[in-house]
Design an enzyme around this catalytic site. Structure first.
Site, PDB file in Angstrom:
ATOM      1  CE  LYS A  18      16.736  55.934 -11.298  1.00 47.52           C
ATOM      2  NZ  LYS A  18      15.713  56.113 -10.235  1.00 47.52           N
TER       3      LYS A  18
ATOM      4  CB  SER B 180      16.215  53.158  -8.178  1.00 50.49           C
ATOM      5  OG  SER B 180      15.302  54.183  -8.545  1.00 50.49           O
TER       6      SER B 180
ATOM      7  CB  SER C  72      14.233  56.167  -6.366  1.00 50.99           C
ATOM      8  OG  SER C  72      13.796  54.855  -6.119  1.00 50.99           O
TER       9      SER C  72
END
Length: 468
Positions: free
Chosen positions: A80, A155, A179
């Site tokens: 990420k 996210s 997330s």
């Protein structure tokens, strides 16, 4: 032999041992599928393909000598965009952050590198991870492979999209209010945040003790493998555990027979849950009784801790944006700026009350609940994936605040407990639905075991290409 695109990390390692596949073949296949699908789903935002091939060649050389360097040697992975990879830019989903490459790996990345993983690239996220959606001013809209006009959630949006299409086997994400679990549920993959501190982080998130690092994968076994690697101690995180983790693969198949499991369809306060979500998650929860557990409907007995979350979350956003002036903020997501401005007004006593007393009260309530129940099951989300580029569904049933459709996730960031999402079926529209499994603090292995029991008995659907 199965197609490379269908193989899990565990299966790839078996092929490497037999010399039936090489890490270079696997990396090239993953990069080819990345190039094929990226225009449709927009899940990658950085990294270098040549770096991936260099790592794959080094892995191939080790396997050719029968000397793999670790349990992930040759396994393709993604990271990420808010987790540092040495030599790659850490954009954090923002067009105004520094473009200088990171000078060191974050702890989880370092452990994966030491274990031989092959990094395919950095994955997209909303700006500074402030919301549970998949769009940012930097990269635009990331799309859900199950239906391209829908959001993958966030996210950890890019990692979830990669996991859904098996572009790499292990996808490192973060979870501060859901997330990992939100995009896991929206895209039909497995995701887990372990107990806070089990996976070290550096630098520590501005969301502090809410923020967890963890994997998104197609299978529970791959997640157990990944967690066994990334949960190793790291001196750079003073809040992390200093004892090595167990090998989470040991005991993974022990099942749930004899466990006491609570099923809470609304946590006692959630007002709106889509009918498909309610039906599929209840069916899934009841199926644990078929596996030998005692399943009872029971709420944990706390009220919605949204105010606690907003206090901590908005103050963290204010800290994240503190270095940026008006010109830079004008280029940022307006929603993030608004949250940060709210957080700047949070006083010290209010923050301390949320951080110390409210957080502890909720954690204590859940600890008491787990004296009666080994695990808690809930829906992961209150809805299925809705239109990409929106904060909430267009029909207004959740209002205009994105947190309204994820009321099941954030309480367990506040309590720091392990929580996972498992796919439990498809809605009438053909979209994935997730069931959340929550365990007592420290019971990460038990959460994985329950998830694996469900997966082994009932399985879940996967896709190999984006659906229009």
């Amino acid at each position: 032999m199965a197609q490379i695109a269908d193989l899990t990390a565990v299966e790839l390692l078996q092929h490497y041992r037999r010399k039936a596949l090489s890490p270079v073949e696997v990396a090239r296949d993953a990069l080819a599928r990345k190039a094929l699908h990226e225009p449709a789903i927009n899940v990658f935002c950085g990294g270098a393909e040549e770096d991936a091939l260099v790592m794959a060649r080094a892995s191939e050389a080790r396997w050719s000598k029968g000397e793999p360097c670790g349990p992930l040697d040759g396994v393709p992975a993604t990271i990420k965009d808010n987790i540092a990879v040495k030599g790659w830019t850490n954009f954090k989903g923002s067009a105004v952050t520094s473009k200088a490459p990171a000078d060191e790996d974050a702890p989880a990345v370092a452990r994966m590198r030491e274990a031989g993983a092959v990094f395919l690239g950095k994955t997209c996220m909303p700006e500074f991870g402030w919301k549970g959606l998949g769009d940012s001013p930097l990269t635009g809209i990331t799309r859900n492979p199950w239906k391209l006009d829908r959001t993958p959630g966030g996210s950890s949006s890019g990692g979830a999209g990669c996991a859904a299409l098996n572009i790499g086997c292990i996808h490192l994400g973060t979870d501060g209010a859901g997330s990992i679990r939100i995009p896991g549920a929206f895209t039909g993959v497995f995701g887990i945040k372990a107990s806070y501190g089990r996976v070290p982080a550096h630098p520590i998130s501005v969301m502090g003790f809410l923020a967890h690092v963890g994997p998104l994968t197609r299978t529970v076994e791959d997640a157990a493998l990944a967690l066994s690697v990334i949960a190793q101690p790291d001196h750079r995180d003073m809040t992390a555990m200093t004892t090595p983790p167990p090998d989470y693969r040991i005991g993974l198949a022990d099942g749930v027979r004899g466990l006491r499991i609570a099923w809470s369809p609304r946590l006692g306060y959630v007002k709106t849950v889509d009918s498909d979500v309610a039906r599929l998650t209840e069916n899934a929860a009841r199926r644990f009784a078929e596996l030998g557990a005692t399943v009872e409907e029971a709420d944990p007995g706390f009220t919605d801790p949204l105010e606690t979350l907003v206090t901590l979350w908005s103050a963290g956003a204010a800290l994240a944006l503190a270095p940026f002036g008006a010109e830079e903020r004008a280029r940022m997501d307006p929603g993030l700026v608004a949250v940060a401005e709210h957080g700047a007004k949070v006083g010290g006593p209010a923050y301390a009350d949320a951080f110390l007393y409210q957080r502890n009260a909720l954690a204590t309530r859940m600890a008491e609940f787990h004296t009666r129940y080994d695990l808690l099951l809930t829906p992961t989300l209150a809805t299925t994936a809705f239109e990409a580029g929106r904060l909430t569904p267009a029909d207004g049933r959740f209002g205009d605040d994105w947190i309204a459709w994820t009321p099941f996730s954030y309480p367990f960031n506040i309590t720091q407990q392990p929580a996972a999402t498992v796919p439990c079926g498809l809605s009438d529209e053909g979209l994935p639905v997730g069931l959340q499994i929550v365990g007592p603090y420290g019971a990460d292995a038990l959460v994985l075991r329950a998830a694996r029991a469900f997966e082994s008995a009932f399985g879940w659907e996967t896709i190999s290409a984006p659906r229009p």
